[in-house]
Design an enzyme around this catalytic site. Structure first.
Site, mmCIF file in Angstrom:
data_model
loop_
_atom_site.group_PDB
_atom_site.id
_atom_site.type_symbol
_atom_site.label_atom_id
_atom_site.label_comp_id
_atom_site.label_asym_id
_atom_site.label_seq_id
_atom_site.Cartn_x
_atom_site.Cartn_y
_atom_site.Cartn_z
ATOM 1 N N ASP A 148 0.807 -1.220 0.000
ATOM 2 C CA ASP A 148 0.000 0.000 0.000
ATOM 3 C C ASP A 148 0.841 1.271 0.000
ATOM 4 O O ASP A 148 0.589 2.193 -0.781
ATOM 5 C CB ASP A 148 -0.933 -0.007 1.214
ATOM 6 C CG ASP A 148 -1.726 1.262 1.352
ATOM 7 O OD1 ASP A 148 -2.801 1.363 0.747
ATOM 8 O OD2 ASP A 148 -1.260 2.183 2.059
ATOM 9 N N ALA A 180 -4.864 2.593 -0.487
ATOM 10 C CA ALA A 180 -4.749 2.007 -1.824
ATOM 11 C C ALA A 180 -5.420 0.641 -1.860
ATOM 12 O O ALA A 180 -6.154 0.317 -2.799
ATOM 13 C CB ALA A 180 -3.284 1.897 -2.231
ATOM 14 N N ASP A 181 -5.188 -0.167 -0.835
ATOM 15 C CA ASP A 181 -5.828 -1.476 -0.754
ATOM 16 C C ASP A 181 -7.343 -1.359 -0.627
ATOM 17 O O ASP A 181 -8.099 -2.048 -1.320
ATOM 18 C CB ASP A 181 -5.284 -2.245 0.455
ATOM 19 C CG ASP A 181 -3.911 -2.836 0.209
ATOM 20 O OD1 ASP A 181 -3.830 -3.834 -0.506
ATOM 21 O OD2 ASP A 181 -2.926 -2.297 0.734
ATOM 22 N N ILE A 182 -7.776 -0.519 0.285
ATOM 23 C CA ILE A 182 -9.214 -0.418 0.564
ATOM 24 C C ILE A 182 -9.970 0.110 -0.649
ATOM 25 O O ILE A 182 -11.024 -0.421 -1.030
ATOM 26 C CB ILE A 182 -9.439 0.474 1.801
ATOM 27 C CG1 ILE A 182 -8.917 -0.249 3.049
ATOM 28 C CG2 ILE A 182 -10.912 0.832 1.965
ATOM 29 C CD1 ILE A 182 -8.801 0.635 4.272
ATOM 30 N N GLY A 185 -10.137 -2.515 -3.324
ATOM 31 C CA GLY A 185 -11.155 -3.496 -2.980
ATOM 32 C C GLY A 185 -12.554 -3.018 -3.311
ATOM 33 O O GLY A 185 -13.396 -3.779 -3.787
#
Length: 413
Positions: A148, A180-182, A185
């Site tokens: 991230d 970035a991950d969230i 997703g």
């Protein structure tokens, strides 16, 4: 109990850590059956991301990290070694009975095992196959790994987060949560739901699944939103402005006598009401600040004028006065204060579920989506490693106890 909006959809979740699991959890919240595939013995890497860990009945750490708990509720966990031929055959059999497959292996990894989209499309043409990688399936960086913070840096977010170089503590700053991950997703969820609609809506191209290529870097760049637009349209590179917003002014943190609060006067009317609350109505017509564009250009002078006025107030008194005047403002809460807030409690943003390892219920952040026809009415805890392996193989693949025992003996599961 009302069925979820995605009831009847089955998801095979081969993803790990955060972006993929976060998207799969959202699908589970919305009613999909999500089968999470984990490595035998170790499981998802995020199970080790602690402390803190969930405590057992004796107060000792379990193997359930709070990081894992945050992104894996509502799922079934099975273990499978996909590096073995038997494990690969197992995944192909499961994919044949699923609507969605979600994975975040490095580019080309699953092709080695015959578990790439082209291979599984032959097994199940209706499968929606979503690949999440750091840099995407194409481009010169596609083989690279990443996390991230790398994408917050490369995607521009760190360049516009934090105090300016001319301020104390200035310099690029990563956001606390792994945005970035969230965000990736969340993009995955919308893409998957759109692909399912396309598949099931009929028409000339309906009836089949498709491949979704999602990149954390792409997602991070897209999420810079109006900052990116500022550069693309004007050619001006946005700079860090600490807690200042990018629209109406003032929009920033101010220090009261006892603590800091946020105030946002998003338009001229709110700005005039702010001036009234502070007992300086003449500031509403000050030639430096009378219009939004002027306040943006003169933001530093605006801060110099308002800081000594606001620091005289107790925060609770000022927040009450601003609320009565219709000026957006709020305290800067830590997470203990967030979940103690009566409004947050009224919105049901903390949910509790029982866990077999603990005397206490596990508290989790609720899904923020409120749907009238298919509400998210209940939550189930994140699964323990391999908890559902036998049940899924028996019920979904009609495997006998002897067949399951044989796989376990060969350490496939």
């Amino acid at each position: 109990m009302t069925k979820g909006a995605l009831s009847g959809i089955r998801v095979l979740d081969l993803s790990r850590i955060l972006a993929g699991p976060w998207g799969a959890q959202m699908l589970a919240d919305l009613g999909a059956e999500v089968i999470k595939v984990e490595r035998p013995g170790k499981g998802d890497d995020s199970r080790q991301f602690g402390p803190p860990f969930l405590k057992d009945r004796d107060g000792n750490d379990t193997r359930e990290s709070t990081f894992f708990i945050s992104a894996n509720r509502g799922k079934k966990s099975i273990t499978c070694d996909i590096a073995t031929p038997d494990g690969q055959a197992l995944i192909r059999s499961l994919a044949a009975k699923c609507d969605v497959l979600l994975e975040n292996y490095k580019v080309g990894d699953l092709k080695r095992y015959g578990l790439d989209y082209a291979s599984l499309n032959l097994v199940n043409p209706r499968l929606v196959y979503c690949s999440i990688t750091g840099f995407g399936q194409t481009g010169p960086y596609s083989p690279r790994p990443g996390y991230d913070s790398i994408f917050q840096a490369m995607g521009g977010l760190m360049s516009i987060t934090g105090n300016g170089d001319d301020m104390p503590g200035g310099g690029p700053m990563k956001t606390g949560p792994s945005l970035a991950d969230i965000l990736c997703g969340q993009y995955a969820v919308s893409a998957i739901v759109a692909a399912l609609y396309h598949r099931d809506a009929g028409g000339e191209q309906g009836g089949e699944g498709q491949y979704i290529d999602l990149s954390l870097l792409d997602s991070m760049i897209a999420a810079t939103s109006h900052y990116a637009s500022q550069y693309l349209v004007s050619g001006e590179v946005p700079v860090r402005r600490g807690t200042e917003g990018n629209g109406g002014m003032p929009s920033r943190m101010f220090r009261c006598a006892d603590r800091d609060i946020m105030i946002v006067a998003g338009n001229n009317e709110q700005y005039a009401r702010l001036c009234q609350v502070l007992k300086h109505p003449e500031l509403a017509t000050d030639p430096r600040f009378s219009e939004i564009a002027l306040r943006v250009r003169n933001r530093r002078a605006l801060g110099d004028v308002f800081e000594p006025l606001i620091v005289q107030w107790q925060s609770d008194e000022l927040l009450l006065a601003l609320d009565a005047a219709g000026v957006p403002a709020g305290p800067i809460n830590n997470l203990e204060q967030v979940f103690a807030d009566p409004h947050v409690q009224a919105r049901g943003m903390c949910v509790e579920v029982a866990h077999p390892l603990s005397n206490d219920a596990v508290r989790m952040v609720a899904n923020p989506v409120k749907m009238s026809g298919t509400p998210i009415e209940s939550y189930t805890r994140p699964p323990m490693l391999g908890e559902h392996t036998e049940g899924v193989l028996r019920d979904l693949l009609d495997m006998s106890g002897a067949e399951i025992d044989a796989l376990r003996a060969r350490k496939v599961i």
